[in-house]
Design a protein around this motif. Structure first.
Motif, PDB file in Angstrom:
ATOM      1  N   LYS A  32       0.858  -1.192   0.000  1.00 30.57           N
ATOM      2  CA  LYS A  32       0.000   0.000   0.000  1.00 30.57           C
ATOM      3  C   LYS A  32       0.895   1.244   0.000  1.00 30.57           C
ATOM      4  N   THR A  33       0.700   2.107  -0.996  1.00 27.30           N
ATOM      5  CA  THR A  33       1.466   3.350  -1.052  1.00 27.30           C
ATOM      6  C   THR A  33       0.906   4.336  -0.030  1.00 27.30           C
ATOM      7  N   GLN A  34       1.763   4.824   0.832  1.00 23.66           N
ATOM      8  CA  GLN A  34       1.328   5.758   1.871  1.00 23.66           C
ATOM      9  C   GLN A  34       1.456   7.186   1.354  1.00 23.66           C
ATOM     10  N   ARG A  35       0.343   7.938   1.423  1.00 22.92           N
ATOM     11  CA  ARG A  35       0.397   9.346   1.026  1.00 22.92           C
ATOM     12  C   ARG A  35       0.427  10.196   2.287  1.00 22.92           C
ATOM     13  N   PRO A  36       1.173  11.307   2.245  1.00 22.89           N
ATOM     14  CA  PRO A  36       1.245  12.142   3.453  1.00 22.89           C
ATOM     15  C   PRO A  36      -0.108  12.795   3.714  1.00 22.89           C
ATOM     16  N   PRO A  37      -0.473  12.993   4.995  1.00 23.35           N
ATOM     17  CA  PRO A  37      -1.759  13.636   5.300  1.00 23.35           C
ATOM     18  C   PRO A  37      -1.781  15.066   4.780  1.00 23.35           C
ATOM     19  N   LEU A  38      -2.976  15.546   4.425  1.00 22.33           N
ATOM     20  CA  LEU A  38      -3.125  16.911   3.914  1.00 22.33           C
ATOM     21  C   LEU A  38      -3.876  17.762   4.932  1.00 22.33           C
ATOM     22  N   SER A  88       0.490  20.073   2.319  1.00 24.52           N
ATOM     23  CA  SER A  88       1.210  19.213   3.268  1.00 24.52           C
ATOM     24  C   SER A  88       1.335  19.980   4.593  1.00 24.52           C
TER      25      SER A  88
END
Ligand code: TYC
Length: 117
Positions: A32-38, A88
């Protein structure tokens, strides 16, 4: 045991092998690719900050054109607050600090906050 003999034993065995046997299980690991929280950056309405000042802030710090800035300023004025951008954590923090500092230096009570999306 001779590995060839061992394999032959398995192939010749009376018991068929299938799911549940450790001879036939293949597993796939989903990466699972982790995206940074926005973070949403919001402006809050108040009764004192001039409309033109808010428009200027939106142009200067959020790269919006005059029409977009006027539209968002009016949304804040009418609704009490509006999201002006999503960034970000580090960028959002910088925008909030820039707006708060600029408003304070001009002695306007304008408030800018951020919230995890
Ligand atoms: N309500 C202010 C006025 O009438 C204008 C204003 C708009 C102030 C947006 C803050 O975030 C704001 N002068």
């Amino acid at each position: 045991m001779n590995p060839i003999a061992g394999l032959t034993d398995l192939m010749m065995s009376d018991t068929p092998h299938g799911p549940g046997d450790d001879t036939s299980i293949l597993t796939k690991t989903k990466s699972k690719t982790q995206r940074p929280p926005l973070y949403k950056v919001m402006l809050l309405n108040d009764d004192y900050t001039p409309m033109e000042f808010v428009v200027h802030i939106l142009e200067r710090f959020f790269g919006l054109n005059h029409a977009q800035s006027f539209e968002i300023m009016l949304a804040v004025h009418k609704k009490g607050l509006a999201v002006v951008g999503v960034f970000s954590y580090e960028i959002a923090e910088t925008k909030v600090a820039q707006v708060m500092d600029f408003a304070r230096r001009h002695q306007h009570p304008l408030q800018c906050t951020m919230e995890k999306e």
